[in-house]
Scaffold this motif. Sequence first.
Motif, PDB file in Angstrom:
ATOM      1  N   PHE A 128       0.831  -1.197   0.000  1.00  0.00           N
ATOM      2  CA  PHE A 128       0.000   0.000   0.000  1.00  0.00           C
ATOM      3  C   PHE A 128       0.869   1.252   0.000  1.00  0.00           C
ATOM      4  O   PHE A 128       2.022   1.224   0.455  1.00  0.00           O
ATOM      5  CB  PHE A 128      -0.899   0.041   1.242  1.00  0.00           C
ATOM      6  N   ARG A 129       0.299   2.319  -0.486  1.00  0.00           N
ATOM      7  CA  ARG A 129       0.988   3.601  -0.390  1.00  0.00           C
ATOM      8  C   ARG A 129       1.009   4.042   1.075  1.00  0.00           C
ATOM      9  O   ARG A 129       0.001   3.933   1.777  1.00  0.00           O
ATOM     10  CB  ARG A 129       0.289   4.650  -1.256  1.00  0.00           C
ATOM     11  N   LYS A 130       2.132   4.566   1.516  1.00  0.00           N
ATOM     12  CA  LYS A 130       2.266   4.978   2.918  1.00  0.00           C
ATOM     13  C   LYS A 130       1.235   6.049   3.278  1.00  0.00           C
ATOM     14  O   LYS A 130       0.690   6.066   4.383  1.00  0.00           O
ATOM     15  CB  LYS A 130       3.690   5.500   3.147  1.00  0.00           C
ATOM     16  N   LYS A 131       0.934   6.949   2.348  1.00  0.00           N
ATOM     17  CA  LYS A 131      -0.008   8.027   2.634  1.00  0.00           C
ATOM     18  C   LYS A 131      -1.407   7.492   2.916  1.00  0.00           C
ATOM     19  O   LYS A 131      -2.195   8.165   3.599  1.00  0.00           O
ATOM     20  CB  LYS A 131      -0.042   9.014   1.473  1.00  0.00           C
ATOM     21  N   CYS A 132      -1.732   6.301   2.410  1.00  0.00           N
ATOM     22  CA  CYS A 132      -3.044   5.712   2.693  1.00  0.00           C
ATOM     23  C   CYS A 132      -3.184   5.391   4.171  1.00  0.00           C
ATOM     24  O   CYS A 132      -4.223   5.661   4.792  1.00  0.00           O
ATOM     25  CB  CYS A 132      -3.258   4.461   1.843  1.00  0.00           C
ATOM     26  N   TYR A 133      -2.145   4.804   4.754  1.00  0.00           N
ATOM     27  CA  TYR A 133      -2.175   4.513   6.186  1.00  0.00           C
ATOM     28  C   TYR A 133      -2.247   5.801   6.998  1.00  0.00           C
ATOM     29  O   TYR A 133      -2.955   5.877   8.006  1.00  0.00           O
ATOM     30  CB  TYR A 133      -0.940   3.716   6.596  1.00  0.00           C
ATOM     31  N   ASP A 134      -1.510   6.817   6.568  1.00  0.00           N
ATOM     32  CA  ASP A 134      -1.484   8.073   7.315  1.00  0.00           C
ATOM     33  C   ASP A 134      -2.854   8.745   7.322  1.00  0.00           C
ATOM     34  O   ASP A 134      -3.233   9.391   8.307  1.00  0.00           O
ATOM     35  CB  ASP A 134      -0.445   9.014   6.715  1.00  0.00           C
ATOM     36  N   LYS A 135      -3.625   8.602   6.237  1.00  0.00           N
ATOM     37  CA  LYS A 135      -4.922   9.261   6.136  1.00  0.00           C
ATOM     38  C   LYS A 135      -6.037   8.450   6.791  1.00  0.00           C
ATOM     39  O   LYS A 135      -6.949   9.013   7.399  1.00  0.00           O
ATOM     40  CB  LYS A 135      -5.253   9.537   4.673  1.00  0.00           C
ATOM     41  N   VAL A 136      -5.984   7.136   6.648  1.00  0.00           N
ATOM     42  CA  VAL A 136      -7.053   6.290   7.193  1.00  0.00           C
ATOM     43  C   VAL A 136      -6.921   6.122   8.699  1.00  0.00           C
ATOM     44  O   VAL A 136      -7.913   6.019   9.426  1.00  0.00           O
ATOM     45  CB  VAL A 136      -7.052   4.917   6.487  1.00  0.00           C
ATOM     46  N   GLY A 137      -5.708   6.111   9.194  1.00  0.00           N
ATOM     47  CA  GLY A 137      -5.480   5.831  10.608  1.00  0.00           C
ATOM     48  C   GLY A 137      -4.769   4.505  10.778  1.00  0.00           C
ATOM     49  O   GLY A 137      -4.938   3.599   9.967  1.00  0.00           O
ATOM     50  N   TRP A 138      -3.968   4.408  11.824  1.00  0.00           N
ATOM     51  CA  TRP A 138      -3.145   3.224  12.000  1.00  0.00           C
ATOM     52  C   TRP A 138      -3.923   2.124  12.703  1.00  0.00           C
ATOM     53  O   TRP A 138      -5.116   2.227  12.955  1.00  0.00           O
ATOM     54  CB  TRP A 138      -1.870   3.592  12.757  1.00  0.00           C
ATOM     55  N   HIS A 139      -3.209   1.062  13.046  1.00  0.00           N
ATOM     56  CA  HIS A 139      -3.845  -0.152  13.553  1.00  0.00           C
ATOM     57  C   HIS A 139      -4.419   0.052  14.949  1.00  0.00           C
ATOM     58  O   HIS A 139      -3.810   0.694  15.802  1.00  0.00           O
ATOM     59  CB  HIS A 139      -2.827  -1.287  13.601  1.00  0.00           C
ATOM     60  N   ARG A 140      -5.590  -0.527  15.135  1.00  0.00           N
ATOM     61  CA  ARG A 140      -6.177  -0.551  16.463  1.00  0.00           C
ATOM     62  C   ARG A 140      -5.713  -1.807  17.184  1.00  0.00           C
ATOM     63  O   ARG A 140      -5.304  -2.773  16.560  1.00  0.00           O
ATOM     64  CB  ARG A 140      -7.693  -0.486  16.353  1.00  0.00           C
ATOM     65  N   ASN A 141      -5.801  -1.777  18.483  1.00  0.00           N
ATOM     66  CA  ASN A 141      -5.220  -2.846  19.294  1.00  0.00           C
ATOM     67  C   ASN A 141      -6.160  -4.053  19.329  1.00  0.00           C
ATOM     68  O   ASN A 141      -6.970  -4.208  20.241  1.00  0.00           O
ATOM     69  CB  ASN A 141      -4.941  -2.339  20.713  1.00  0.00           C
ATOM     70  N   VAL A 142      -6.054  -4.887  18.297  1.00  0.00           N
ATOM     71  CA  VAL A 142      -6.824  -6.127  18.231  1.00  0.00           C
ATOM     72  C   VAL A 142      -5.835  -7.280  18.194  1.00  0.00           C
ATOM     73  O   VAL A 142      -4.986  -7.346  17.306  1.00  0.00           O
ATOM     74  CB  VAL A 142      -7.724  -6.170  16.975  1.00  0.00           C
ATOM     75  N   ARG A 143      -5.893  -8.174  19.153  1.00  0.00           N
ATOM     76  CA  ARG A 143      -4.933  -9.276  19.232  1.00  0.00           C
ATOM     77  C   ARG A 143      -5.038 -10.223  18.046  1.00  0.00           C
ATOM     78  O   ARG A 143      -4.062 -10.811  17.616  1.00  0.00           O
ATOM     79  CB  ARG A 143      -5.145 -10.048  20.533  1.00  0.00           C
ATOM     80  N   ALA A 144      -6.232 -10.387  17.529  1.00  0.00           N
ATOM     81  CA  ALA A 144      -6.439 -11.228  16.353  1.00  0.00           C
ATOM     82  C   ALA A 144      -7.388 -10.498  15.410  1.00  0.00           C
ATOM     83  O   ALA A 144      -8.222  -9.710  15.847  1.00  0.00           O
ATOM     84  CB  ALA A 144      -7.003 -12.589  16.747  1.00  0.00           C
ATOM     85  N   CYS A 145      -7.234 -10.748  14.125  1.00  0.00           N
ATOM     86  CA  CYS A 145      -8.069 -10.141  13.074  1.00  0.00           C
ATOM     87  C   CYS A 145      -7.799  -8.652  12.897  1.00  0.00           C
ATOM     88  O   CYS A 145      -8.603  -7.945  12.268  1.00  0.00           O
ATOM     89  CB  CYS A 145      -9.563 -10.345  13.345  1.00  0.00           C
ATOM     90  N   GLY A 146      -6.713  -8.145  13.416  1.00  0.00           N
ATOM     91  CA  GLY A 146      -6.388  -6.735  13.236  1.00  0.00           C
ATOM     92  C   GLY A 146      -6.116  -6.376  11.793  1.00  0.00           C
ATOM     93  O   GLY A 146      -6.375  -5.248  11.363  1.00  0.00           O
ATOM     94  N   ASP A 147      -5.587  -7.342  11.024  1.00  0.00           N
ATOM     95  CA  ASP A 147      -5.348  -7.073   9.606  1.00  0.00           C
ATOM     96  C   ASP A 147      -6.660  -6.853   8.873  1.00  0.00           C
ATOM     97  O   ASP A 147      -6.774  -5.990   8.000  1.00  0.00           O
ATOM     98  CB  ASP A 147      -4.536  -8.204   8.971  1.00  0.00           C
TER      99      ASP A 147
END
Length: 328
Positions: free
Chosen positions: A205-224
């Motif tokens: 993915f483009r790095k700017k996509c992560y920066d705009k959407v927001g980073w990972h939330r703390n989910v131990r499983a299924c976070g992807d």
Amino acid sequence: MARSKLPSTSRPQGKTTAAKPAVSVIMPPPIPAVSVIMPLYNHKEFVGMAIESILQQTFKDFELIVIDDGSTDDGAKVVKKYMARDKRIRLHQQANGGFGMACNAGLRLARGRYVVWQDADDFSHPDKLQLQYDFLEKNKNIGGLNVSYTMLDAKNNIMDLSTKSIKNYLTLKIKTGEFSFYYDDRRLTTNLKGSFNLFYGNTMFRKKCYDKVGWHRNVRACGDRDMFWRLQEKYQIVSLETTKTPLYLVRTHQQQTTNRTKKKLWGRLRVGLGHSLITLSCLTRRVYGRDPLDNIPTDQPIARLRYIFYFLFYPRIFYYYFRNKFYK
């Protein structure tokens, strides 16, 4: 005719001029095109192969960032041996905070325009980065590209492929006629089973996509799944399917994070609850345009039973939730 005296260039006697110290200019390392992020937790026996699969890429303009999320084995020592060989590898060590927090640490350190995830126990085909990079460079309107994959067992046997050994797999070359691209036309529907099968290892993915959407939330499983559902709602994703040679090998073994978690009753309940909450949040975004879980700080675990009450104000999503669960 009198000649004028030229000014003397000789230094005065008894006086010395101190030589100016030489100034050494330290050039910053060049910014790579691709940042490969590898979260690591207790995969000493596999992390070497995972790193090798990145170093053997035909695409060379990358950095490899390994996030050691509080491992209790000697996996970090294996990484340091590779760091001595290749300056593109960086190691960041932190206290155990979970997979999502390790991914966020990698995103903070990433300098490339594109982000690739490589699990510490998986394996990538040598042409993977080059194919993904070339496509995204030519298609600026596409947010990300995922690739086909197959399974790899703990003894390095490749499943669902005629050649079972890693050595033979490395010699397989991807030809133009062997792959095709598919657009995710159903990415905004409430039928979540119709979306692409996205997970960390098979995407760029483009790095700017992560920066705009927001980073990972703390989910131990299924976070992807939570991360990529949010990306799908903002950006178009394309799937690169190869007919003969999968570009990513997902290792299945008993030491996987999900398998370890499911061994305990509470672990199984936490995985199920976490998956249910991120599914409800996805449906709420697509039906109502908002997400109740956005108010939860990223360092707090998502899989808490009390968060189910946040969704009682959005009754329609429960219909879509059960339809996804019990209907094709």
